[in-house]
Design a protein around this motif. Structure first.
Motif, short mmCIF file in Angstrom:
data_model
loop_
_atom_site.label_atom_id
_atom_site.label_comp_id
_atom_site.label_asym_id
_atom_site.label_seq_id
_atom_site.Cartn_x
_atom_site.Cartn_y
_atom_site.Cartn_z
N VAL A 159 0.86 -1.18 0.00
CA VAL A 159 0.00 0.00 0.00
C VAL A 159 0.90 1.23 0.00
CG1 VAL A 159 -1.79 -1.24 1.28
CG2 VAL A 159 -0.14 0.16 2.52
N SER A 160 0.33 2.36 -0.40
CA SER A 160 1.18 3.56 -0.45
C SER A 160 0.36 4.82 -0.22
CB SER A 160 1.91 3.66 -1.79
OG SER A 160 0.99 3.79 -2.85
N VAL A 161 1.06 5.86 0.25
CA VAL A 161 0.49 7.20 0.35
C VAL A 161 1.25 8.08 -0.64
CG1 VAL A 161 -0.31 6.99 2.72
CG2 VAL A 161 2.03 7.76 2.28
N GLU A 162 0.57 9.08 -1.14
CA GLU A 162 1.17 9.98 -2.14
C GLU A 162 0.93 11.42 -1.74
OE1 GLU A 162 -0.85 8.82 -5.66
OE2 GLU A 162 0.09 6.83 -5.74
N ALA A 163 1.81 12.32 -2.22
CA ALA A 163 1.67 13.74 -1.91
C ALA A 163 2.28 14.57 -3.03
CB ALA A 163 2.35 14.08 -0.58
N THR A 164 1.76 15.75 -3.23
CA THR A 164 2.33 16.71 -4.18
C THR A 164 2.53 18.04 -3.48
OG1 THR A 164 0.12 17.37 -4.97
CG2 THR A 164 1.26 15.62 -6.19
N GLY A 165 3.47 18.84 -3.98
CA GLY A 165 3.74 20.15 -3.38
C GLY A 165 4.70 20.94 -4.24
N ASP A 166 4.93 22.19 -3.86
CA ASP A 166 5.81 23.04 -4.66
C ASP A 166 7.27 22.95 -4.22
OD1 ASP A 166 5.52 24.31 -2.27
OD2 ASP A 166 4.64 26.15 -3.08
N THR A 167 7.53 22.21 -3.13
CA THR A 167 8.92 21.96 -2.71
C THR A 167 9.05 20.51 -2.26
OG1 THR A 167 8.58 22.53 -0.37
CG2 THR A 167 9.15 24.35 -1.89
N ALA A 168 10.26 20.03 -2.35
CA ALA A 168 10.50 18.66 -1.90
C ALA A 168 10.26 18.54 -0.40
CB ALA A 168 11.93 18.25 -2.24
N ALA A 169 10.58 19.61 0.34
CA ALA A 169 10.41 19.58 1.79
C ALA A 169 8.94 19.48 2.18
CB ALA A 169 11.04 20.80 2.42
N PHE B 6 10.34 4.64 -1.13
CA PHE B 6 10.17 6.05 -0.74
C PHE B 6 10.86 6.90 -1.81
CE2 PHE B 6 11.27 10.06 1.18
CZ PHE B 6 10.15 10.37 1.96
N SER B 7 10.09 7.81 -2.39
CA SER B 7 10.70 8.65 -3.43
C SER B 7 10.00 10.00 -3.48
CB SER B 7 10.61 7.97 -4.80
OG SER B 7 9.25 7.88 -5.23
N ILE B 8 10.80 11.02 -3.81
CA ILE B 8 10.30 12.37 -4.07
C ILE B 8 10.99 12.86 -5.33
CG2 ILE B 8 10.14 14.75 -3.25
CD1 ILE B 8 10.25 13.71 -0.40
N ARG B 9 10.21 13.32 -6.27
CA ARG B 9 10.82 13.77 -7.53
C ARG B 9 10.08 14.99 -8.06
NH1 ARG B 9 7.42 9.54 -9.00
NH2 ARG B 9 5.99 10.01 -10.73
N GLU B 10 10.80 15.77 -8.85
CA GLU B 10 10.18 16.93 -9.50
C GLU B 10 9.50 16.46 -10.78
OE1 GLU B 10 11.39 21.22 -11.55
OE2 GLU B 10 12.89 20.06 -10.43
N GLU B 11 8.27 16.88 -10.95
CA GLU B 11 7.56 16.55 -12.19
C GLU B 11 8.13 17.39 -13.32
OE1 GLU B 11 4.36 14.28 -12.55
OE2 GLU B 11 6.03 13.62 -11.27
N ARG B 12 8.69 16.70 -14.31
CA ARG B 12 9.32 17.41 -15.42
C ARG B 12 8.28 17.89 -16.42
NH1 ARG B 12 14.33 18.81 -13.70
NH2 ARG B 12 15.33 17.03 -12.68
N VAL B 13 8.51 19.06 -16.98
CA VAL B 13 7.61 19.59 -18.00
C VAL B 13 7.96 18.96 -19.34
CG1 VAL B 13 6.85 21.67 -19.21
CG2 VAL B 13 7.37 21.76 -16.76
N PRO B 14 6.98 18.43 -20.06
CA PRO B 14 7.28 17.86 -21.38
C PRO B 14 7.98 18.89 -22.25
CG PRO B 14 5.04 17.32 -20.71
CD PRO B 14 5.58 18.30 -19.70
N GLY C 136 5.60 12.81 -4.46
CA GLY C 136 6.25 11.85 -3.57
C GLY C 136 5.38 10.63 -3.31
N THR C 137 6.04 9.51 -3.05
CA THR C 137 5.37 8.25 -2.74
C THR C 137 6.08 7.55 -1.60
OG1 THR C 137 4.69 7.92 -5.05
CG2 THR C 137 4.65 5.99 -3.62
N HIS C 138 5.33 7.05 -0.65
CA HIS C 138 5.87 6.22 0.42
C HIS C 138 5.01 4.96 0.46
CE1 HIS C 138 7.38 5.86 4.87
NE2 HIS C 138 7.72 4.84 4.11
N SER C 139 5.62 3.83 0.07
CA SER C 139 4.87 2.58 0.06
C SER C 139 5.31 1.70 1.22
CB SER C 139 5.08 1.83 -1.26
OG SER C 139 6.39 1.31 -1.35
N PHE C 140 4.39 0.85 1.65
CA PHE C 140 4.63 -0.07 2.75
C PHE C 140 4.29 -1.50 2.31
CE2 PHE C 140 3.82 4.01 4.65
CZ PHE C 140 4.74 4.09 5.68
#
Length: 246
Positions: A58-68, A100-108, A124-128
């Motif tokens: 299972v996993s939780v996901e999140a989006t934001g304007d900074t990695a922090a 566990f990963s956090i990445r910047e969404e690249r613009v095509p 970001g994604t954190h899976s368990f």
């Protein structure tokens, strides 16, 4: 529990894929006996049993304007999910981080400038990985994960505990050896010979084939709880046996 009660038709489950060859061994490999004749056969067998262990991702996901900010949101959501799983009866040892990963969404590269975001977007994604030792409770654990904020159910694997798997493999090996001997007897009789003894035995392969379930979010949306019905798990074994014949 008696392992025999776990097997579904041991005799019926055994399948055989056999081949044989008659050969004269080289004198250097037989102590100088150039008249030694052998038959080599391969025997396989499969055993099936209901799963007694489930592995769910299972996993939780999140989006934001900074990695922090994404990291902080994942931390909050992960703690909420973990607590819900604990309340569902899982221990911390049964709940491990899978990814566990956090990445910047690249613009095509060819996206029009008017559609280009003013600020970068991070995802970001954190899976368990959940190790469930009571298969009947798998649906309840998934429900608890969803109620605890899980954004996705990525994998549902039904398998066997180490003890059950080892018992089934032992039975499969015994059946594979019996199948190999049956084939060798047939081949030896066809060339007017008989089996004298075993020259060489090798466990040539085999393994465990778990069953998988797919979580259909749309189908489960209207259901009061998650109902999963796993298939049996298959354990196979293969042996190669060389017999000396008269």
């Amino acid at each position: 529990m008696d392992r025999r009660t776990l097997l579904l038709g041991v005799a019926a489950a055994g399948t055989t894929a056999l081949s044989g060859c008659l050969s004269a061994a080289q004198s250097g490999a037989t102590g100088g006996d150039s008249n030694l004749r052998t038959i080599t056969v391969t025997g396989t067998a499969e055993m099936q049993a209901p799963p007694d262990r489930a592995v769910v991702e299972v996993s939780v996901e999140a989006t934001g304007d900074t990695a922090a900010s994404v990291r902080d949101q994942l931390s909050t959501d992960s703690e909420r999910l973990t607590q819900a799983l604990r309340e569902a009866g899982l221990s911390d040892e049964q709940i491990t981080t899978g990814r566990f990963s956090i990445r910047e969404e690249r613009v095509p590269p060819r996206l029009p400038e008017s559609e280009t975001p003013d600020e970068p977007v991070y995802f970001g994604t954190h899976s368990f990985t959940l190790d469930i030792d009571s298969v009947d409770s798998t649906g309840d654990v998934i429900d608890a994960a969803i109620d605890g904020g899980a954004d996705s159910i990525d994998r549902i694997e039904y398998t066997l505990s180490d003890g059950t798997r080892d018992s089934l493999r032992e039975d499969a090996l015994q059946s594979a050896v019996d199948n190999a001997r049956t084939e060798a007897d047939v081949l030896a009789e066809r060339v007017d010979s008989g089996i004298i003894d075993v020259q060489h035995v090798t466990s040539a392969g085999g393994g465990l084939s778990p069953s998988y379930a797919r979580f259909d979010e749309e189908a489960m949306a209207d259901a009061a709880s998650t109902d999963l019905r796993p298939d049996d798990v298959t354990v196979s074994a293969t042996v190669e046996v060389t017999y000396r014949i008269s």
